[in-house]
Design a protein around this motif. Structure first.
Motif, short mmCIF file in Angstrom:
data_model
loop_
_atom_site.label_atom_id
_atom_site.label_comp_id
_atom_site.label_asym_id
_atom_site.label_seq_id
_atom_site.Cartn_x
_atom_site.Cartn_y
_atom_site.Cartn_z
N LEU A 21 -0.58 0.75 28.96
CA LEU A 21 -0.06 0.34 27.65
C LEU A 21 1.40 -0.09 27.73
CD1 LEU A 21 -1.77 3.06 25.44
CD2 LEU A 21 -2.33 0.61 25.55
N ASN A 22 2.20 0.57 28.55
CA ASN A 22 3.60 0.18 28.68
C ASN A 22 3.74 -1.18 29.36
OD1 ASN A 22 4.46 2.44 27.34
ND2 ASN A 22 4.96 3.59 29.19
N LEU A 23 2.93 -1.46 30.37
CA LEU A 23 2.94 -2.78 31.00
C LEU A 23 2.49 -3.85 30.01
CD1 LEU A 23 1.54 -1.87 34.53
CD2 LEU A 23 3.87 -2.67 34.00
N LEU A 24 1.51 -3.53 29.18
CA LEU A 24 1.06 -4.46 28.14
C LEU A 24 2.19 -4.73 27.14
CD1 LEU A 24 -1.24 -6.08 26.81
CD2 LEU A 24 -1.86 -3.98 25.60
N ALA A 25 2.90 -3.68 26.73
CA ALA A 25 4.01 -3.84 25.79
C ALA A 25 5.11 -4.74 26.38
CB ALA A 25 4.60 -2.48 25.41
N LEU A 26 5.42 -4.56 27.65
CA LEU A 26 6.42 -5.42 28.30
C LEU A 26 5.95 -6.87 28.30
CD1 LEU A 26 7.28 -3.08 31.29
CD2 LEU A 26 8.93 -3.90 29.59
N ASN A 27 4.68 -7.09 28.62
CA ASN A 27 4.13 -8.43 28.62
C ASN A 27 4.17 -9.05 27.23
OD1 ASN A 27 2.77 -10.73 29.63
ND2 ASN A 27 0.81 -9.87 29.02
N GLN A 28 3.74 -8.28 26.22
CA GLN A 28 3.73 -8.80 24.85
C GLN A 28 5.14 -9.06 24.32
OE1 GLN A 28 1.45 -5.78 22.82
NE2 GLN A 28 -0.48 -6.87 23.15
N ALA A 29 6.12 -8.31 24.83
CA ALA A 29 7.51 -8.52 24.41
C ALA A 29 8.16 -9.68 25.16
CB ALA A 29 8.32 -7.25 24.64
N LYS A 84 17.30 -1.11 40.41
CA LYS A 84 17.84 -2.42 40.80
C LYS A 84 18.32 -3.26 39.63
CE LYS A 84 14.59 -2.55 44.63
NZ LYS A 84 13.27 -3.03 45.03
N LYS A 85 18.04 -2.87 38.42
CA LYS A 85 18.37 -3.70 37.25
C LYS A 85 19.53 -3.08 36.47
CE LYS A 85 14.87 -6.38 38.16
NZ LYS A 85 15.00 -7.76 38.57
N ASP A 86 20.12 -3.87 35.56
CA ASP A 86 21.29 -3.43 34.79
C ASP A 86 20.96 -2.48 33.65
OD1 ASP A 86 22.91 -5.03 36.37
OD2 ASP A 86 22.73 -6.74 35.03
N ILE A 87 19.80 -2.62 33.06
CA ILE A 87 19.40 -1.79 31.92
C ILE A 87 18.31 -0.84 32.39
CG2 ILE A 87 18.37 -1.81 29.61
CD1 ILE A 87 19.56 -4.63 29.27
N VAL A 88 18.44 0.43 32.04
CA VAL A 88 17.48 1.44 32.49
C VAL A 88 16.83 2.11 31.28
CG1 VAL A 88 17.17 3.58 33.81
CG2 VAL A 88 18.88 1.88 34.55
N HIS A 89 15.51 2.17 31.32
CA HIS A 89 14.74 2.88 30.29
C HIS A 89 14.02 4.04 30.98
CE1 HIS A 89 10.94 3.25 27.74
NE2 HIS A 89 11.90 3.91 27.15
N VAL A 90 14.28 5.25 30.52
CA VAL A 90 13.66 6.45 31.09
C VAL A 90 12.55 6.90 30.14
CG1 VAL A 90 14.05 8.82 31.82
CG2 VAL A 90 15.85 7.11 32.15
N THR A 91 11.38 7.13 30.71
CA THR A 91 10.23 7.55 29.91
C THR A 91 9.45 8.63 30.65
OG1 THR A 91 8.29 6.75 28.71
CG2 THR A 91 8.77 5.68 30.79
N ASP A 92 8.75 9.44 29.92
CA ASP A 92 7.95 10.51 30.52
C ASP A 92 6.51 10.06 30.70
OD1 ASP A 92 9.97 12.44 30.80
OD2 ASP A 92 9.80 12.97 28.68
N GLN A 93 5.72 10.90 31.36
CA GLN A 93 4.37 10.51 31.75
C GLN A 93 3.43 10.27 30.58
OE1 GLN A 93 3.13 13.54 34.48
NE2 GLN A 93 2.19 14.79 32.89
N ASP A 94 3.77 10.74 29.40
CA ASP A 94 2.87 10.55 28.26
C ASP A 94 3.51 9.73 27.14
OD1 ASP A 94 4.71 12.42 27.51
OD2 ASP A 94 3.27 13.87 26.74
N ASP A 95 4.62 9.04 27.43
CA ASP A 95 5.29 8.23 26.41
C ASP A 95 4.75 6.80 26.42
OD1 ASP A 95 6.86 10.40 25.85
OD2 ASP A 95 8.62 9.68 26.92
N VAL A 96 4.35 6.33 25.26
CA VAL A 96 3.85 4.96 25.12
C VAL A 96 4.86 4.17 24.31
CG1 VAL A 96 2.01 3.51 24.17
CG2 VAL A 96 1.44 5.70 25.24
N MET A 97 5.26 3.03 24.84
CA MET A 97 6.21 2.15 24.16
C MET A 97 5.45 0.98 23.52
SD MET A 97 9.00 3.63 24.69
CE MET A 97 8.47 5.25 25.16
N THR A 98 6.08 0.38 22.55
CA THR A 98 5.50 -0.81 21.92
C THR A 98 6.33 -2.03 22.32
OG1 THR A 98 6.88 -0.65 19.95
CG2 THR A 98 4.77 0.56 19.93
N PHE A 101 9.56 -2.06 20.44
CA PHE A 101 10.63 -1.25 21.02
C PHE A 101 11.40 -2.04 22.07
CE2 PHE A 101 12.12 1.32 24.55
CZ PHE A 101 13.03 2.14 23.92
N TYR A 102 10.68 -2.67 22.99
CA TYR A 102 11.36 -3.43 24.04
C TYR A 102 12.11 -4.64 23.48
CZ TYR A 102 9.29 -0.54 27.66
OH TYR A 102 8.95 0.52 28.46
#
Length: 161
Positions: A21-29, A84-98, A101-102
């Motif tokens: 779901l997080n990879l999908l959210a990144l793609n949709q964003a 390796k990137k300038d912006i860092v997002h820390v998430t836990d194993q059960d956190d789902v992003m939209t 959000f991104y």
């Protein structure tokens, strides 16, 4: 642009679903420039096998040191050498992003160089209702709030706890 540090430790079926779901959210964003680190903080080694369908999209790192036992939210500390990137997002194993959000977080960060931190306190279903909190070291952004600078030693932030 963006590194996601997805901390994991205990094997469960939600890790793969959350990653998907997080990879999908990144793609949709529309986020194309990202690094996705799944950082296993000395947890169950079988997690690697559970994520085999995503090995081409993620960097999986197993730590022989349990950073989470040493410091609060330890996985991001253990992942620092791999970021390796300038912006860092820390998430836990059960956190789902939209995707909202991104999109919103990256927009705030990219348009406001004085902003150092953004977060959302909970899940929101629509972009119109997404509340992003932004913090920076510039007193004009946060009048009356004094944020200490950790430029010389970022690990000094742990002294707050």
């Amino acid at each position: 642009m963006l590194t996601i540090v997805h901390g994991v430790y205990k094997r469960n079926p939600h890790i793969e679903e959350t990653l998907k779901l997080n990879l999908l959210a990144l793609n949709q964003a529309g986020v194309k420039d990202f690094q996705y680190i799944v950082f296993n903080d000395k947890g169950d080694k079988e997690i690697y096998d559970d994520l085999k369908h995503y090995h081409d999209k993620i960097e999986y790192i197993y730590s022989p040191i349990n950073f989470g036992k040493k410091v609060c939210r330890g996985s991001w500390v253990g992942a620092i050498p791999y970021i390796k990137k300038d912006i860092v997002h820390v998430t836990d194993q059960d956190d789902v992003m939209t995707s909202a959000f991104y999109r919103t977080s990256l927009k705030v960060l990219n348009q406001n160089p004085d902003i150092d931190l953004v977060f959302s306190s909970c899940f929101h279903a629509s972009e119109e209702n997404l509340e992003i909190m932004a913090f920076g070291t510039n007193p004009e952004i946060n009048p009356g709030v004094n944020f200490p600078s950790y430029e010389n030693n970022p690990f000094d932030c742990f002294k707050l706890w």
